[in-house]
Motif scaffolding. Structure first.
Motif, PDB file in Angstrom:
ATOM      1  N   GLU A  17     -29.307 -45.357  36.070  1.00  0.00           N
ATOM      2  CA  GLU A  17     -28.891 -44.261  36.680  1.00  0.00           C
ATOM      3  C   GLU A  17     -27.430 -44.332  37.100  1.00  0.00           C
ATOM      4  OE1 GLU A  17     -31.170 -44.208  40.174  1.00  0.00           O
ATOM      5  OE2 GLU A  17     -33.101 -44.058  38.950  1.00  0.00           O
ATOM      6  N   GLU A  18     -26.672 -45.247  37.632  1.00  0.00           N
ATOM      7  CA  GLU A  18     -25.224 -45.230  37.837  1.00  0.00           C
ATOM      8  C   GLU A  18     -24.317 -44.973  36.576  1.00  0.00           C
ATOM      9  OE1 GLU A  18     -24.589 -48.902  39.648  1.00  0.00           O
ATOM     10  OE2 GLU A  18     -25.102 -48.347  41.584  1.00  0.00           O
ATOM     11  N   ALA A  19     -24.862 -45.366  35.339  1.00  0.00           N
ATOM     12  CA  ALA A  19     -24.034 -45.179  34.194  1.00  0.00           C
ATOM     13  C   ALA A  19     -24.349 -43.898  33.529  1.00  0.00           C
ATOM     14  CB  ALA A  19     -24.736 -45.952  32.944  1.00  0.00           C
ATOM     15  N   LEU A  20     -25.350 -43.240  33.954  1.00  0.00           N
ATOM     16  CA  LEU A  20     -25.511 -41.823  33.961  1.00  0.00           C
ATOM     17  C   LEU A  20     -24.747 -40.733  34.620  1.00  0.00           C
ATOM     18  CD1 LEU A  20     -29.396 -41.372  33.111  1.00  0.00           C
ATOM     19  CD2 LEU A  20     -27.795 -41.170  31.760  1.00  0.00           C
ATOM     20  N   ARG A  21     -24.365 -41.488  35.820  1.00  0.00           N
ATOM     21  CA  ARG A  21     -23.595 -40.472  36.874  1.00  0.00           C
ATOM     22  C   ARG A  21     -22.126 -40.995  36.589  1.00  0.00           C
ATOM     23  NH1 ARG A  21     -26.497 -41.944  42.402  1.00  0.00           N
ATOM     24  NH2 ARG A  21     -27.152 -43.760  41.130  1.00  0.00           N
ATOM     25  N   GLY A  22     -21.667 -42.079  35.687  1.00  0.00           N
ATOM     26  CA  GLY A  22     -20.340 -42.576  35.318  1.00  0.00           C
ATOM     27  C   GLY A  22     -19.921 -43.332  36.520  1.00  0.00           C
ATOM     28  N   GLU A  23     -20.780 -43.788  37.334  1.00  0.00           N
ATOM     29  CA  GLU A  23     -20.015 -44.830  38.287  1.00  0.00           C
ATOM     30  C   GLU A  23     -20.166 -46.310  37.919  1.00  0.00           C
ATOM     31  OE1 GLU A  23     -22.660 -43.997  41.988  1.00  0.00           O
ATOM     32  OE2 GLU A  23     -22.174 -42.028  41.990  1.00  0.00           O
ATOM     33  N   ALA A  24     -19.465 -47.276  38.411  1.00  0.00           N
ATOM     34  CA  ALA A  24     -19.223 -48.379  38.234  1.00  0.00           C
ATOM     35  C   ALA A  24     -20.441 -49.270  39.090  1.00  0.00           C
ATOM     36  CB  ALA A  24     -18.186 -49.027  38.487  1.00  0.00           C
ATOM     37  N   LEU A  49     -42.088 -60.946  41.755  1.00  0.00           N
ATOM     38  CA  LEU A  49     -40.924 -60.237  42.259  1.00  0.00           C
ATOM     39  C   LEU A  49     -39.736 -60.173  41.566  1.00  0.00           C
ATOM     40  CD1 LEU A  49     -41.926 -61.581  46.017  1.00  0.00           C
ATOM     41  CD2 LEU A  49     -42.160 -59.242  45.195  1.00  0.00           C
ATOM     42  N   GLU A  50     -39.212 -61.466  41.166  1.00  0.00           N
ATOM     43  CA  GLU A  50     -38.354 -61.564  40.188  1.00  0.00           C
ATOM     44  C   GLU A  50     -38.321 -60.374  38.932  1.00  0.00           C
ATOM     45  OE1 GLU A  50     -38.272 -65.541  39.043  1.00  0.00           O
ATOM     46  OE2 GLU A  50     -36.801 -65.865  40.808  1.00  0.00           O
ATOM     47  N   ARG A  51     -39.580 -59.990  38.334  1.00  0.00           N
ATOM     48  CA  ARG A  51     -39.602 -59.113  37.412  1.00  0.00           C
ATOM     49  C   ARG A  51     -39.409 -58.004  38.002  1.00  0.00           C
ATOM     50  NH1 ARG A  51     -43.682 -62.399  35.567  1.00  0.00           N
ATOM     51  NH2 ARG A  51     -45.195 -61.134  36.924  1.00  0.00           N
ATOM     52  N   ARG A  52     -39.746 -57.524  39.228  1.00  0.00           N
ATOM     53  CA  ARG A  52     -39.569 -56.226  39.869  1.00  0.00           C
ATOM     54  C   ARG A  52     -38.105 -55.847  40.225  1.00  0.00           C
ATOM     55  NH1 ARG A  52     -44.207 -55.353  44.155  1.00  0.00           N
ATOM     56  NH2 ARG A  52     -43.512 -53.118  44.212  1.00  0.00           N
ATOM     57  N   VAL A  53     -37.450 -56.972  40.826  1.00  0.00           N
ATOM     58  CA  VAL A  53     -36.188 -56.652  41.224  1.00  0.00           C
ATOM     59  C   VAL A  53     -35.159 -56.697  39.779  1.00  0.00           C
ATOM     60  CG1 VAL A  53     -33.998 -57.966  42.126  1.00  0.00           C
ATOM     61  CG2 VAL A  53     -36.441 -58.066  43.323  1.00  0.00           C
ATOM     62  N   ARG A  54     -35.631 -57.392  38.673  1.00  0.00           N
ATOM     63  CA  ARG A  54     -34.854 -57.096  37.502  1.00  0.00           C
ATOM     64  C   ARG A  54     -34.955 -55.854  37.042  1.00  0.00           C
ATOM     65  NH1 ARG A  54     -36.063 -61.602  35.276  1.00  0.00           N
ATOM     66  NH2 ARG A  54     -38.048 -60.679  34.398  1.00  0.00           N
ATOM     67  N   LEU A  55     -36.125 -55.257  37.139  1.00  0.00           N
ATOM     68  CA  LEU A  55     -36.298 -53.875  36.531  1.00  0.00           C
ATOM     69  C   LEU A  55     -35.626 -52.823  37.355  1.00  0.00           C
ATOM     70  CD1 LEU A  55     -40.104 -54.004  35.587  1.00  0.00           C
ATOM     71  CD2 LEU A  55     -38.326 -53.766  34.110  1.00  0.00           C
ATOM     72  N   LEU A  56     -35.641 -52.940  38.793  1.00  0.00           N
ATOM     73  CA  LEU A  56     -35.148 -52.133  39.602  1.00  0.00           C
ATOM     74  C   LEU A  56     -33.629 -52.152  39.577  1.00  0.00           C
ATOM     75  CD1 LEU A  56     -37.063 -52.839  42.769  1.00  0.00           C
ATOM     76  CD2 LEU A  56     -37.176 -50.796  41.595  1.00  0.00           C
ATOM     77  N   MET A  57     -33.118 -53.333  39.374  1.00  0.00           N
ATOM     78  CA  MET A  57     -31.444 -53.537  38.858  1.00  0.00           C
ATOM     79  C   MET A  57     -31.190 -52.868  37.624  1.00  0.00           C
ATOM     80  SD  MET A  57     -30.859 -57.294  40.437  1.00  0.00           S
ATOM     81  CE  MET A  57     -29.036 -57.319  39.848  1.00  0.00           C
ATOM     82  N   GLU A  58     -32.115 -53.150  36.855  1.00  0.00           N
ATOM     83  CA  GLU A  58     -31.812 -52.435  35.509  1.00  0.00           C
ATOM     84  C   GLU A  58     -31.876 -50.824  35.712  1.00  0.00           C
ATOM     85  OE1 GLU A  58     -34.512 -53.864  32.894  1.00  0.00           O
ATOM     86  OE2 GLU A  58     -33.560 -55.712  32.667  1.00  0.00           O
ATOM     87  N   ARG A  59     -32.779 -50.185  36.319  1.00  0.00           N
ATOM     88  CA  ARG A  59     -32.922 -48.754  36.633  1.00  0.00           C
ATOM     89  C   ARG A  59     -31.779 -48.333  37.327  1.00  0.00           C
ATOM     90  NH1 ARG A  59     -38.136 -47.001  39.469  1.00  0.00           N
ATOM     91  NH2 ARG A  59     -39.081 -47.937  37.635  1.00  0.00           N
ATOM     92  N   ALA A  60     -31.383 -48.915  38.347  1.00  0.00           N
ATOM     93  CA  ALA A  60     -30.197 -48.815  39.042  1.00  0.00           C
ATOM     94  C   ALA A  60     -29.012 -48.392  38.406  1.00  0.00           C
ATOM     95  CB  ALA A  60     -30.105 -49.502  40.324  1.00  0.00           C
ATOM     96  N   ALA A  61     -28.814 -49.506  37.317  1.00  0.00           N
ATOM     97  CA  ALA A  61     -27.729 -49.620  36.398  1.00  0.00           C
ATOM     98  C   ALA A  61     -27.565 -48.437  35.511  1.00  0.00           C
ATOM     99  CB  ALA A  61     -27.295 -50.811  35.770  1.00  0.00           C
TER     100      ALA A  61
END
Length: 66
Positions: free
Chosen positions: A49-56, A35-47
């Motif tokens: 996507e936010e970087a691509l949209r230019g959001e902090a 679960l920790e691995r999955r959460v880390r991957l989801l957080m990286e993916r969210a970051a």
């Protein structure tokens, strides 16, 4: 039953309980690691996507009361 037999029986039950609990803890540790691995991957993916949209990322934004 004499006292020694009663104590031996209790020890046997306790040893079985400890082994069962150890198995449960080992299984849960594996599940938590997954679960920790999955959460880390989801957080990286969210970051990403936010970087691509230019959001902090939310974690880098100060709450309004600061």
């Amino acid at each position: 039953m004499d006292r020694v037999e009663v104590l031996e029986e209790r020890v046997a039950h306790l040893m079985r309980a400890v082994e069962e609990l150890s198995d449960v803890v080992a299984r849960q540790a594996g599940e938590i690691a997954g679960l920790e691995r999955r959460v880390r991957l989801l957080m990286e993916r969210a970051a990403e996507e936010e970087a691509l949209r230019g959001e902090a990322p939310e974690a880098n934004v100060r709450p309004p009361h600061w």
